[in-house]
Every structure is written in structure tokens, then in C-alpha cells.
Design a protein around this motif. Structure first.
Motif, PDB file in Angstrom:
ATOM      1  N   LEU A   1      55.614 -51.902 -89.402  1.00  0.00           N
ATOM      2  CA  LEU A   1      55.281 -50.837 -88.456  1.00  0.00           C
ATOM      3  C   LEU A   1      54.316 -50.035 -89.253  1.00  0.00           C
ATOM      4  O   LEU A   1      54.216 -49.879 -90.193  1.00  0.00           O
ATOM      5  N   LYS A   2      53.130 -49.800 -88.527  1.00  0.00           N
ATOM      6  CA  LYS A   2      51.928 -49.151 -89.286  1.00  0.00           C
ATOM      7  C   LYS A   2      52.493 -47.644 -89.061  1.00  0.00           C
ATOM      8  O   LYS A   2      52.948 -47.246 -87.957  1.00  0.00           O
ATOM      9  N   TRP A   3      52.297 -47.015 -90.014  1.00  0.00           N
ATOM     10  CA  TRP A   3      52.357 -45.411 -90.029  1.00  0.00           C
ATOM     11  C   TRP A   3      51.584 -44.500 -89.215  1.00  0.00           C
ATOM     12  O   TRP A   3      50.351 -44.697 -89.027  1.00  0.00           O
ATOM     13  N   GLY A   4      52.223 -43.957 -87.995  1.00  0.00           N
ATOM     14  CA  GLY A   4      51.479 -43.493 -86.883  1.00  0.00           C
ATOM     15  C   GLY A   4      50.983 -42.021 -87.144  1.00  0.00           C
ATOM     16  O   GLY A   4      51.410 -41.357 -88.310  1.00  0.00           O
TER      17      GLY A   4
ATOM     18  N   VAL B   1      61.038 -44.537 -85.068  1.00  0.00           N
ATOM     19  CA  VAL B   1      60.747 -44.067 -83.662  1.00  0.00           C
ATOM     20  C   VAL B   1      59.172 -44.356 -83.419  1.00  0.00           C
ATOM     21  O   VAL B   1      58.525 -44.334 -84.387  1.00  0.00           O
ATOM     22  N   ILE B   2      59.092 -45.142 -82.219  1.00  0.00           N
ATOM     23  CA  ILE B   2      57.669 -45.973 -82.111  1.00  0.00           C
ATOM     24  C   ILE B   2      57.142 -45.325 -80.914  1.00  0.00           C
ATOM     25  O   ILE B   2      57.747 -44.984 -79.915  1.00  0.00           O
ATOM     26  N   ASP B   3      55.606 -45.245 -80.864  1.00  0.00           N
ATOM     27  CA  ASP B   3      55.037 -44.735 -79.898  1.00  0.00           C
ATOM     28  C   ASP B   3      54.730 -46.034 -79.044  1.00  0.00           C
ATOM     29  O   ASP B   3      54.644 -47.071 -79.244  1.00  0.00           O
ATOM     30  N   ARG B   4      53.960 -45.823 -77.862  1.00  0.00           N
ATOM     31  CA  ARG B   4      53.264 -46.711 -77.252  1.00  0.00           C
ATOM     32  C   ARG B   4      52.868 -47.949 -77.670  1.00  0.00           C
ATOM     33  O   ARG B   4      52.929 -48.999 -77.426  1.00  0.00           O
ATOM     34  N   GLY B   5      51.920 -47.480 -78.766  1.00  0.00           N
ATOM     35  CA  GLY B   5      51.279 -48.387 -79.431  1.00  0.00           C
ATOM     36  C   GLY B   5      51.690 -49.146 -80.518  1.00  0.00           C
ATOM     37  O   GLY B   5      51.396 -50.087 -81.306  1.00  0.00           O
ATOM     38  N   GLY B   6      53.029 -48.988 -80.551  1.00  0.00           N
ATOM     39  CA  GLY B   6      53.838 -49.929 -81.704  1.00  0.00           C
ATOM     40  C   GLY B   6      53.940 -49.177 -83.061  1.00  0.00           C
ATOM     41  O   GLY B   6      54.246 -49.726 -84.035  1.00  0.00           O
ATOM     42  N   GLU B   7      53.289 -48.021 -83.163  1.00  0.00           N
ATOM     43  CA  GLU B   7      53.396 -47.375 -84.467  1.00  0.00           C
ATOM     44  C   GLU B   7      54.461 -46.312 -84.799  1.00  0.00           C
ATOM     45  O   GLU B   7      55.115 -45.613 -83.787  1.00  0.00           O
TER      46      GLU B   7
ATOM     47  N   VAL C   1      56.391 -43.096 -85.586  1.00  0.00           N
ATOM     48  CA  VAL C   1      56.147 -41.957 -85.541  1.00  0.00           C
ATOM     49  C   VAL C   1      57.439 -40.964 -86.047  1.00  0.00           C
ATOM     50  O   VAL C   1      57.096 -39.569 -86.123  1.00  0.00           O
ATOM     51  N   GLY C   2      58.308 -41.655 -86.376  1.00  0.00           N
ATOM     52  CA  GLY C   2      59.428 -40.827 -86.841  1.00  0.00           C
ATOM     53  C   GLY C   2      60.740 -42.070 -87.081  1.00  0.00           C
ATOM     54  O   GLY C   2      60.604 -42.850 -86.967  1.00  0.00           O
ATOM     55  N   ILE C   3      61.508 -41.200 -87.794  1.00  0.00           N
ATOM     56  CA  ILE C   3      62.730 -41.894 -88.157  1.00  0.00           C
ATOM     57  C   ILE C   3      63.959 -41.215 -87.839  1.00  0.00           C
ATOM     58  O   ILE C   3      63.874 -40.099 -88.338  1.00  0.00           O
TER      59      ILE C   3
ATOM     60  N   ALA D   1      71.435 -33.181 -74.699  1.00  0.00           N
ATOM     61  CA  ALA D   1      71.660 -33.915 -75.879  1.00  0.00           C
ATOM     62  C   ALA D   1      70.464 -34.620 -76.460  1.00  0.00           C
ATOM     63  O   ALA D   1      69.765 -34.839 -75.536  1.00  0.00           O
ATOM     64  N   ARG D   2      70.115 -34.598 -77.633  1.00  0.00           N
ATOM     65  CA  ARG D   2      69.144 -35.071 -78.299  1.00  0.00           C
ATOM     66  C   ARG D   2      69.126 -35.881 -79.663  1.00  0.00           C
ATOM     67  O   ARG D   2      70.124 -35.595 -80.061  1.00  0.00           O
ATOM     68  N   ALA D   3      68.358 -36.755 -79.763  1.00  0.00           N
ATOM     69  CA  ALA D   3      68.152 -37.500 -80.971  1.00  0.00           C
ATOM     70  C   ALA D   3      67.346 -36.769 -81.713  1.00  0.00           C
ATOM     71  O   ALA D   3      66.498 -36.127 -81.424  1.00  0.00           O
ATOM     72  N   VAL D   4      67.635 -36.910 -83.297  1.00  0.00           N
ATOM     73  CA  VAL D   4      66.956 -35.821 -84.110  1.00  0.00           C
ATOM     74  C   VAL D   4      66.327 -36.924 -84.877  1.00  0.00           C
ATOM     75  O   VAL D   4      67.083 -37.600 -85.775  1.00  0.00           O
ATOM     76  N   SER D   5      65.001 -36.725 -85.470  1.00  0.00           N
ATOM     77  CA  SER D   5      64.309 -37.440 -86.368  1.00  0.00           C
ATOM     78  C   SER D   5      63.463 -36.669 -87.394  1.00  0.00           C
ATOM     79  O   SER D   5      63.252 -35.608 -87.088  1.00  0.00           O
ATOM     80  N   VAL D   6      63.069 -37.446 -88.386  1.00  0.00           N
ATOM     81  CA  VAL D   6      62.174 -36.742 -89.254  1.00  0.00           C
ATOM     82  C   VAL D   6      60.907 -37.366 -88.825  1.00  0.00           C
ATOM     83  O   VAL D   6      60.607 -38.639 -88.467  1.00  0.00           O
ATOM     84  N   ASP D   7      59.706 -36.471 -88.857  1.00  0.00           N
ATOM     85  CA  ASP D   7      58.408 -36.693 -88.542  1.00  0.00           C
ATOM     86  C   ASP D   7      57.872 -37.327 -89.435  1.00  0.00           C
ATOM     87  O   ASP D   7      57.642 -37.172 -90.536  1.00  0.00           O
TER      88      ASP D   7
END
Lengths: 690, 690
Positions: free
Chosen positions: B233-236, B626-632, B634-636, B656-662
Motif C-alpha cells: 500500500l502506498k502511503w496516502g 484504512v484505505i481510500d478510494r485510490g487504494g492508498e 490513510v490510516g491504521i 459506534a466508531r472505529a479509531v485509527s492513527v492518521d
């Protein structure tokens, strides 16, 4: 800490009869012969009276001693902690930071703290037993006993003005009437930081060597002035290894005379259940405390109590899971039963063990629900406790004195009202958290579909129900409580208070279960009374009753011990304190208050700080004076070592030790660390400096 | 943290069928139509393959992602914690202090860490079901199913060389063969201090807003060199509020398809029991950790796991004790049962619920002893686990592949041996403490006089027995383990190792109980398979199976929420981190590593740090990209908020929410705080700098 001690691990005692320095002796039956034989010490009546009237009972669950004729009273910091917590708020954390009144005017009145001093003991066994006619059912016998006891207490109180409690000894073998002078205007004089009072925290609790300044000072007042005391303990010159010492205090409960059936119940049911709840509460309160400093302050004393109980009960269950311990207890019981079986004289006692077993079975069958709704583990909330007291007071007070639930008797009224109308702080967030958790516990224990659980939860989740109750009740308000208490049943009903109504929902079943438990307790008591007779006959005065949170005299010697091949000397010093802190890199709970770092140079580091002795103590002895032959104060009990936890259950002096703060260490700290000249002077001259 | 998530509190979802951003979708059956309808997004096969092969499963219980063609893999710090703990010793505490390899040579090989990448999925339902002939008893059906599954796995492994697992989906509705590429030479590249990775500790766990740098980097090796990856995965460039995002990871377990009878069992038995044990362990490990810094280090990762589970399971039980939650589940079940009853087409499914209830009853009757001696709650000791594996390996390995206990199948052999021969540190003091405690638990649960308990304790107290076992066993020694493993039953018997002999004492009964549980599991599986048919028919592809720690795709939007009337924005920043620390006066766990204080000025404090989204996740998703539309990238993913704990059980996107590091926060920290130029460059260019 000794507040709530338990059973433990190590066992060496064999057979019944008195072993070494064993015994929590009655003040009206001290072991004169033993002390003469073993230590060449003559116990005089004057010596006994002096010690008795210098000894103090704290209703918050500990002991203390009068140390000046002007009513200065010393106890442990962890006994005073309840008062310190209740006096503290967001901006004044006396529990954590300590307190020092340099003048009478600065002394702070504690909330709902009651101190008792034992003035006399009277044997009322014959009168109590005469009222309980042979052939009565257990239920009727319980009622008759309750009535005669309430009558004796009331009569004594009316006649003497003293708090009068009939105390059950030897599990029902004897009944004594204890008369106490009560002090309810008690003011805080001095307390160190909890950090040094409870140095080493939970990790070092019940351990030795130890370095705790576990003390606090209060003053008893009468009519707004310092009370005058004829008897007080002079500040002594300390102890050396092998010195004879006495401990005069209020051991809370021991289980040494329980039968095997009772012990098995304690091992298999009571202790595991208790520990399960303590683990749960410890996690709950620790998590709550982690969220903010103010949370930590609010929960501090309660969390300490829970951790302390957990460690003590852990020791108890480990003791009972040791096959060697149980084998010794079983052998002792067999010896007594064999003697009873062999002699026609003891015929009456032959079925006593079976009767106890039968009663214990009924108790076991009812314990779960009883503990939840009557003992209150389902309602872990001060506000619930207040609500229930209001509900029951309205129902009980119109009844004749002898027919009421025990806590509503005439002789207990003043103490009850002191508690009920206390304006101690109550924190809604903590109340809600604890109530939600305990309602969850209820749902787990009964099953959430159980009809009683459904009535209690009223169609809500435990969390929502707790929020509704805590936010809806008005019993926070002391004026509201007074109005309902005075107004009686009509006022209580009219208030429609949700917490009181919850108490009402369970009250029928709670009372029914209590009646079952009291009836079975009566059956056990009668059977124990029968066992007491052959035991007295076989063991004579070499015996003493299980602890009952009444004044007892213990004795022993100042003495180190061996652990893991290492010799542990009896005394520690201030030097050891600073070494311990350095070795643990000053991380909490091994950090020191700044003042102790700043003033280290002032201290004589060789001063004895804590010491151990073989005296026979247990939870409730916290704060007890340690006294030398001359009747002078040489220390103050604050703990037992891990190996002493077995004392609940069976005595040993191999490695079990009582742990005290040394009076020399106390004085050095008051002088050099705290500049507490007023306290030091009062201790030295036995009265306030003019 | 998500490692071991659970059920929770808040409920809004109604009725069956897919709600909002619900779903943990199979990679061979993604919700193409839904994504097109809802977000106008076209899921291409190439996009799916790229994401699939960039996604990593950690055998320590979490997820991760490939982020460079040279095998750099990112996961959470708390997923990597197991490896960090095992690499640490008294003098190197990588878990606490972090780690940074600036060259390949400095990268440290993790112990017994296995990573899996999913290469293909094949539907083998027909083949599995064909082997289980109609009319077989549950026991025979279980055996037949075990044999065919082991055969399929072995055949696939032999043919492809890939790790091959047959996965049960829809509680038995489908069987898929998953093939994974395994990496067992995995090296640690970078980890921050636990203080910042798990900032806010237990108090802030499952809370939001949040400020955690919960990341670690590893590198997969093959033949002693960095493995090459076609997909990574490319860094988004990060996310904005309302962006569509995807999560590709390994949710561990959900319970959404359980019947009411199964849920009631979870609520009334499994969760209370589990929580009781967690409370007990938390107190035990906390007390142990308090005694010294080295103790704290040894127990750190395990204590974290226990506290994390406790908070998650607390949320789960609160959810199930909420009458509204159970009412919704009951209504959903009724709707399905009514549909089944109404249609002749579904006649076969009509008795499925009753069959599940009957099986659940047998499971409930056997759970207590099963959990103690087979699931191992009575033997909380790594050494016991090793001893039992040695005993059973000797018995199982000579059997035909299809007849062995599942963990000894040919296809699992390499993974098993990786664990068994690991030289991870084992600490005798901690082992002894935990074994003594769990033997005490056994004595409490079975009663100490129970004959099995007596055989296990062998006439000793739990404490003494634990000491005897831990000091007597030789299974610490990896060479000894290898010798016994290779030597088979004769060598194992000849060794007379006390821990292995203990495992032998319980093995007959443990295996018998396991057989009962597996047979009942089979019965439930068959019944669930019957329910799956009408559910598919009624709900069509709008459905997905419960989580099984296999790769799933979730989706949602970056979106804040309201709590207590307050709006919580989706993103936090570094500025918020420093504010939180100040507000909590820097007391642990709100203190900051010194380097974060020293380098505060370097940071752009407006950089997004953590963010929340509505993606449907659960424990095991920790570390998921966590991946955006472009497959990059954006978070973990690293956590869910408290309100998400209900997701085990029923989906909601209200709060309810999932929590990610940006990814922006990660890069800023790596650059400005850690000067981790090598990692930053590799992330930016997608390969190692030459």
C-alpha cells in the motif's frame, strides 16, 4: 494493614490448649497464671484498669489509646483515614497531604466518628439464658434472646448513661454486658501524608521489614472542650529484642472455635465469593481512579480498604486450602469430640456438631440471595444504605424495643443517628458507578430473568437503572433524611423517593432471609454453648473466646524471625526507609514525601522506626497500644506480617508477627520532620502545654 | 484496544438486513452493489486483489499491511507488543522504551512470530458436506468433517506449498479453503515508546478523542533477505470528514448470528465467568508488577491484554444486559423463525433453533470442568502448555492426519513447532504465581475435596503444588522439548517430568470433555447451516458471515459523532495530545516520553493524529489498513470507541466508531520526533533507499 485481617499460610501450632504467646484475653479474665509462669510478671488489678481505660475503640473499625489527660488520642493513619477522607474535598486532601493543628482552634471536627472507652464488664449469661426457655424453637429462642438482651442494654443505659452492649462470647458460651463511655465530638489534630503512613503501599502491605509512620492524632471533646482523662498512657522509652510487651485493643473477628463444617463453608463458599467481589471492586475503583486526580482522591480510602481486604482474605483462603492446616483443625476437633463421646458428663454436647452442620447447611442454601439483598452486595451505594435505614426506621421505631431489628434498639439509637445524619461527602458519579456494577453483579448472580432481579431493575439495564436511582433520590439531603426519620412511615411513603422505594421492593424478602439467618445463627449459638462446657472443663482457664471487636489483652515478646533462611531483625530504622526508597528508584508507592527528602539530614537515621512482636492480634487491632511492663506506651500496632494471616484461624509464633510503629520513631518524626512541637510537648508531659 | 473486543452498550440498529455501513465482507463476495449505490464506487477485481495481497495477518492476534516492496510491514504497537515483550530482558525493555533499527543489520528477529498473507479462496462447501453423510450421529459427523477438512488442507498444502486452512463461515453454512503465504522470519524495525503508543493507558482505552501513536514496523524476510512484495500500500495523503474509507483486516469473532439461546448462555455464563477470571488476573498481575520495576516489565504485555479484555468484555455484558438490545435480537430471530414456519420450502430448518438450544444445554452442563482442564483456566502457565503439547504430540502424531486433534494436523505442523520450540523468555516467579492462583481457582471451582482436584493438587496446597511443578519441570529447556518431541511417547514417559505427568493426570477427562464440546459444536453447526439457507434466501447477498479471524473488507465514512450533547470531531491533532497531558497534570498514564516534550517545538501541532470512521470492525482488526478510494493507505485501525463494543453483536453507526492513527501523524512523528529517516524514505518511495 489490620483493619480487615484474615487467615493465612503458615502453620506450626499443634493440638488445642494455649500455645506460646497465644491469646486474645478478656479484661475480666486475664491470664495471670500464664504471665507469672512464663514471664514472672504480676498482673495487678490497678494495672489492668489503667490499661483498659486508656484503650479506645474507633467505630470506623480500629483501636487507639489515650496519650494525654487532655484527651489526645493516637491511632493508625489507616484507622483515621475514614475521618480524613470525609473531611477532605477537591481543594483539601488531608488523607493524601496530611494535617497539623497547632492550636485547639485549628483542630477539625470529624464527621460521624464515635470513640468508645470500656468502663465495666458484667457477666449476664445466667440472665440471658434464663430468658431462653428450654424447648423453644430456634426462632422463638432467637426472639426471646433478642428481647432479653435489648432489655438488659436499655436498663443499663438508662441507669448509667453509658453505651451498653451485650456481647456474645465463645460463640454463645457466655454473655457479657460491656459499658462504654462514648465520645462523638472528636477532632483531628495531626496526620502525616498517606505516602509515609502507608509507605510501600499494596506491595509492602502485610510484609516485613517495614517503614510506615502509620499514625494519626485526634482529640476527644466534651461540651466543646477537650475531655479530661484520669487514665492515659505515658510515652515510653521503646523496646529491645526479647522485651515482654502487651497489646490492648479490639481484634475484630477470629474463627478459631469454628467447627470443621463451618470452616469448610468459609473455605468453599464465603472466601471465594468475598474475593470475587473484592477483585471486581478493586478493578472498578482502580479504573475509576485512573481517570483523574480528583477521582483518585474520592475513591482513595475505599480502594485502600478493598485492596487491604483482598490481601488479607487471600491469606485466609491459602491457609484453609493448606491440607496441613485443615488436618490440624480436624485432629483438634476429633480430640474434643472423642472426649465428649467418652464421658457421660458431656452427653448434652454430643449432637452439637451435627446441629451446627445442619444449621450451616441452611445458611449455605440462603447465603447467595441473603448476601445480595440483605447484606447489600447488590446495592453498593451509600445512598441505598441511607434509604433503607429510613425505610426501616419508620417500621421499627414504633415497635417495642425488644422486638426491633438489633440496629434500631434504644441503646444503639444515638450511634445510629450519628451515622444517618452525617453530612459526609457523597459523590454521585462514584455512587452511580458502584451501584451499576453491583446491580450487574445481582443480574449475574440471580440471572437477569429472575423475578426479583426484574423487579429491582425495573425493565432497565443495570447502568440505566443506577443512573435513574442516583439522580432521582433526595436522600443526599440531610434535612430530607431528618424530615423522613421524624415523620415516620407516613412521611417515608409520601416522599415516593425512588431509592427508598427500591429498598421497599426487596424488604419483604430481605427481612425473611435475615430471619432465617438469625434463626440458624441462634441454633448454632446454642450448639456452640453446649460445646463450650466440655471445652472449659477440659481446657480450663487456658482458654479465651474468639475475637468480637471488644477489648482484649494480648502479650508477647519483641522478636525477629527467619524467612527463606534469612534472619529478619525485630526493629527497622529510618536508614532502612531511605534504603528501600533508593532500591526501588523512588517510583510510587516507594517514593517519599518531599519533606522527608528535604529533612533527611535532621533525622537520627539509627532511630527505630517499626518493630515486630509475637503478640496475638488480628484485624481491628490496628492502632492498639503496645505497652511495656511498666504500663508505658512503646509502640502502636498497625499490621501483621503475611505469615500472621493464619492467626484468624490458628495461632503460631514461629514466623507470624504483629507489626508496630516504634514510639521513638514517632517522636523523632514529629520533632524533626514535622516540627509538631505542640504534639511532642503534650506527649512528653502528658497534657497540653499552657 | 481491539485485540480482544466485545459487546457493548448502545443500540440503534433495527431489524435484520444490512444497515448503513454494516458488514465484514468476504473478499470473494464484496458488496459491490451496495458500494455502487451508496458511494458510487466501483470495486474492481484488481483493486480487491491489490488490497488483499497487501493485507497481513499476525498470529499474535491482529492485522497489518505491507507498505514497501521490500517487505516493510506496519501494524499496531499493541499487536507487535507480544514480539517486543519476548525480545526484551532486564536490560533492554523495547516494549517500554521503543526500538529503532537504522540498518538491516540492526533489525531484530522476532520469536515465534508468524505472518500470513491470503493468496486465494476456494469454496469447498460441497466437498465437506458430501463427506458428512446424512443420518450420521453428531459424533460421527464431527469425525467425518474433521477428516475431510484435514484431507483438503493437506492436499492443498502439498500441492501449493501454502498454509491451507478450511474456514467455517455462517456458523456452518459455508466452508472455504483459505491459502496463505507464511512468513516466519520477521524482524523488528521500529516501535515507539509504549507510553505514546498507548497514551492514556487503561483510562483512555476504548475512549475518544484519542492521541495514540499505536504503530510498529516489522520486516518479512525470506532466505535471510528482505522478502519482495508485488503488492503493497502506498502511503496516502490522509482523509477529510465524510471521506469513504475501507478497512481490510482480520476481525476475530462476532456473535451476530447466534440464536437467542446461545446469546443467553454468553450473557449468563460465559461473560460473567470470563470477567471474574479477568478481574482476578488483573489484580494478581497488578500486585506482582507493583513489587519491582523488573516485575512490572515481565508482566507488562500480559497485564495490558488482561485489562484490555476486561474493558471489552465489560462492554459486551453491559450490551447483553440491556433489555433493548435483547429485545431487538429476539425480534429479529422471531421474524426469521416466522418466515421459516410460514414456508414449506424451509421446512428442514424448523427444528434448527431447538437443536441449537439442546446442544447449548449440554455445552452449559460441561463448560465448567471443560474450561478448567481443557481450555486450561486451572493451569495458567506457559510451562504447562508446553508440557501438554509434548504429551499430546506423542499421542497424536502417529495417528492418521484426519483423526488427530486439529492442532496436530499436518497442515498446522510448522506453525505448531514454531510455537513449541520458541526460546521466548519464561519467568519462573511469574509462572509459579499464576499457576498457584489458577490451581486455587480450580480448588474453588471444583471444591478442594473433588477427586480430580485432589489428583491435581496431590496432597499439597495450591501454592506448594505450583512451586513443586515449576521447580521440578525441565520443559523450560528447548533442547529437552525437541528431544521429547522427536522421541515420541516412549521418551515422554521416560522423562517422568512432573508437569507432563500433571498433564497426563487430567488428559483422559480433558479429552473426553473436548469430545463432548466438539460433538455439540457439530450439532450446532449443522443446525446453523440449516438456518443459513432461509437467511440467504430472505436476505440475499445483503449478508456476510460472523467474523472468524479471516480477511474481511469493511467500509465507512470518516465521521465525528455526538456524545452527551457534545460534538466530537472526526480528527484529533498533536495539539490535542499536549492539551490532554497538561489537563491531567502529566501523571501516568498521561505523562509523555521525554523526547515528545523536548521536540514539541519541531512538530506541526495541527497535524491530524487519530481519526474515527463508521467502518464495521472488531477485535482482531487491530493494525488493519484504512484505505481510500485510490487504494492508498490513510490510516491504521487501533481501537473502537466504547460505543463500538456493541458491534460484536449488532451493528450501529450512530455513535459506534472505529479509531485509527492518521498516516499524516505517523509520518510527522517519525520525521520530527524520532528522526527515523530510513523508515520515512521507505514509506515515501515504497522501497528501501539504496
Amino acid at each position: 494493614m489490620l483493619l480487615r485481617l484474615g487467615l493465612g499460610l503458615w502453620l506450626v501450632s499443634a493440638g488445642p490448649g494455649i500455645h506460646a504467646d497465644e491469646g486474645m484475653w478478656l479484661f475480666n479474665d486475664p491470664p495471670k497464671k500464664l504471665l507469672k509462669q512464663r514471664y514472672g510478671f504480676d498482673v495487678t488489678d490497678a494495672w489492668m484498669e489503667h490499661v483498659q481505660k486508656s484503650s479506645v475503640r474507633f467505630n470506623s473499625g480500629g483501636s487507639g489509646e489515650v496519650v494525654s489527660e487532655d484527651g489526645l488520642i493516637m491511632s493508625n493513619h489507616h484507622v483515621g483515614a475514614d475521618a480524613l477522607q470525609k473531611l477532605s474535598d477537591k481543594d483539601h486532601d488531608y488523607l493524601k497531604n496530611g494535617f497539623h493543628a497547632r492550636t485547639l482552634a485549628e483542630e477539625k471536627q470529624a464527621k460521624d466518628l464515635e470513640l468508645n472507652i470500656l468502663m465495666s464488664i458484667e457477666d449476664v449469661t445466667a440472665r440471658v439464658n434464663a430468658a431462653v426457655k428450654p424447648g423453644l424453637s430456634d426462632e422463638a429462642a432467637f426472639k426471646a434472646r433478642r428481647a432479653v438482651i435489648a432489655g438488659i442494654e436499655k436498663e443499663s443505659q438508662d441507669k448509667t448513661g453509658l453505651r451498653s452492649d451485650v456481647v456474645t462470647l465463645y460463640q454463645g458460651g457466655l454473655y457479657h454486658l460491656y459499658r462504654f463511655k462514648r465520645y462523638t465530638d472528636v477532632r483531628l489534630v495531626f496526620a502525616p501524608e498517606q505516602q509515609i503512613a502507608f509507605y510501600g503501599g499494596d506491595p509492602d502491605n502485610f510484609e516485613y521489614p517495614r517503614f510506615d509512620l502509620d499514625i494519626s492524632f485526634f482529640r476527644a471533646y466534651e461540651n466543646g472542650k477537650p475531655a479530661k482523662f484520669q487514665h492515659y498512657l505515658k510515652w515510653g522509652r521503646g523496646t529491645a529484642e526479647n522485651d515482654l510487651v502487651f497489646v490492648s485493643g479490639h481484634p475484630g473477628r477470629t474463627s478459631r472455635l469454628l467447627t470443621m463444617d463451618e470452616l469448610v463453608y468459609v473455605r468453599d463458599y464465603r472466601l471465594p465469593k468475598t474475593l470475587g467481589r473484592l477483585h471486581r471492586l478493586e478493578v472498578l475503583l482502580t479504573a475509576y481512579s485512573g481517570r483523574s486526580q480528583e477521582n483518585a482522591r474520592r475513591a482513595k480510602d475505599e480502594l485502600f480498604g478493598v485492596q487491604n481486604s483482598r490481601k488479607a482474605n487471600q491469606g485466609r483462603i491459602e491457609g484453609l486450602l493448606d491440607p496441613a492446616v485443615m488436618a490440624t483443625k480436624a485432629a483438634n476437633e476429633k480430640k474434643l469430640r472423642d472426649a465428649v463421646a467418652a464421658s457421660a458428663e458431656f452427653e448434652q454436647a454430643r449432637d452439637a456438631w451435627d446441629r451446627i452442620a445442619a444449621a450451616q447447611k441452611v445458611i449455605a442454601d440462603n447465603a447467595r440471595v441473603f448476601n445480595l439483598i440483605e447484606a447489600g452486595t447488590a446495592f453498593n451505594s451509600d445512598l441505598f444504605g441511607i434509604a433503607r435505614t429510613l425505610l426501616r426506621a419508620a417500621e421499627e421505631r414504633p415497635k417495642p424495643n425488644g422486638e426491633r431489628l438489633r440496629e434500631f434498639s434504644d441503646s444503639g439509637r444515638e450511634s445510629l443517628e450519628l451515622q444517618l445524619f452525617s453530612d459526609k461527602p457523597i459523590y454521585n458519579d462514584l455512587e452511580e458507578l458502584q451501584l451499576a456494577d453491583s446491580l450487574t453483579y445481582l443480574a449475574e448472580e440471580l440471572g437477569v430473568t429472575n423475578s426479583l432481579a426484574q423487579q429491582i431493575l425495573a425493565g432497565k439495564s443495570p447502568r440505566d437503572r443506577a443512573a435513574q436511582l442516583i439522580n432521582g433520590t433526595k436522600v443526599h439531603d440531610v434535612a430530607f433524611r431528618k424530615r423522613l426519620y421524624e415523620g415516620g412511615a407516613a412521611a417515608v411513603t409520601a416522599a415516593r423517593d425512588p431509592m427508598i422505594e427500591l429498598a421497599r421492593v426487596v424488604d419483604g424478602e430481605a427481612r425473611a432471609l435475615r430471619k432465617i439467618m438469625e434463626t440458624q445463627g441462634e441454633a448454632k449459638q446454642q450448639a456452640h454453648a453446649k460445646i463450650a462446657k466440655p471445652r472449659f472443663a477440659l481446657e480450663g482457664t487456658r482458654n479465651y473466646p474468639d475475637a468480637t471487636f471488644t477489648l482484649r489483652l494480648a502479650y508477647g515478646t519483641v522478636k525477629g524471625y527467619k524467612e527463606g533462611g534469612k534472619s529478619i531483625p525485630a526493629h527497622t530504622t529510618f536508614a532502612g526507609l531511605y534504603e528501600r526508597a533508593a532500591e526501588q528508584q523512588y517510583r510510587p508507592p516507594f517514593d517519599l514525601p518531599k519533606i522527608w527528602l528535604d529533612r533527611k539530614r535532621r533525622l537520627d537515621l539509627k532511630t527505630p522506626f517499626n518493630f515486630v512482636s509475637t503478640a496475638d492480634i488480628i484485624g481491628g487491632n490496628s492502632g492498639s497500644p503496645v505497652i511495656d511492663r511498666g504500663g508505658e506506651l512503646v509502640g502502636i500496632i498497625f499490621d501483621g506480617n503475611i505469615q500472621s494471616l493464619v492467626l484468624d484461624f490458628i495461632y503460631t509464633d514461629e514466623v507470624a508477627r504483629a507489626v508496630s510503629v516504634d514510639t521513638r520513631g514517632i517522636l523523632e518524626a514529629l520533632r524533626k520532620v514535622y516540627d509538631a512541637k505542640n504534639v511532642v510537648t503534650e506527649l512528653n508531659i502528658g497534657k497540653r502545654a499552657q
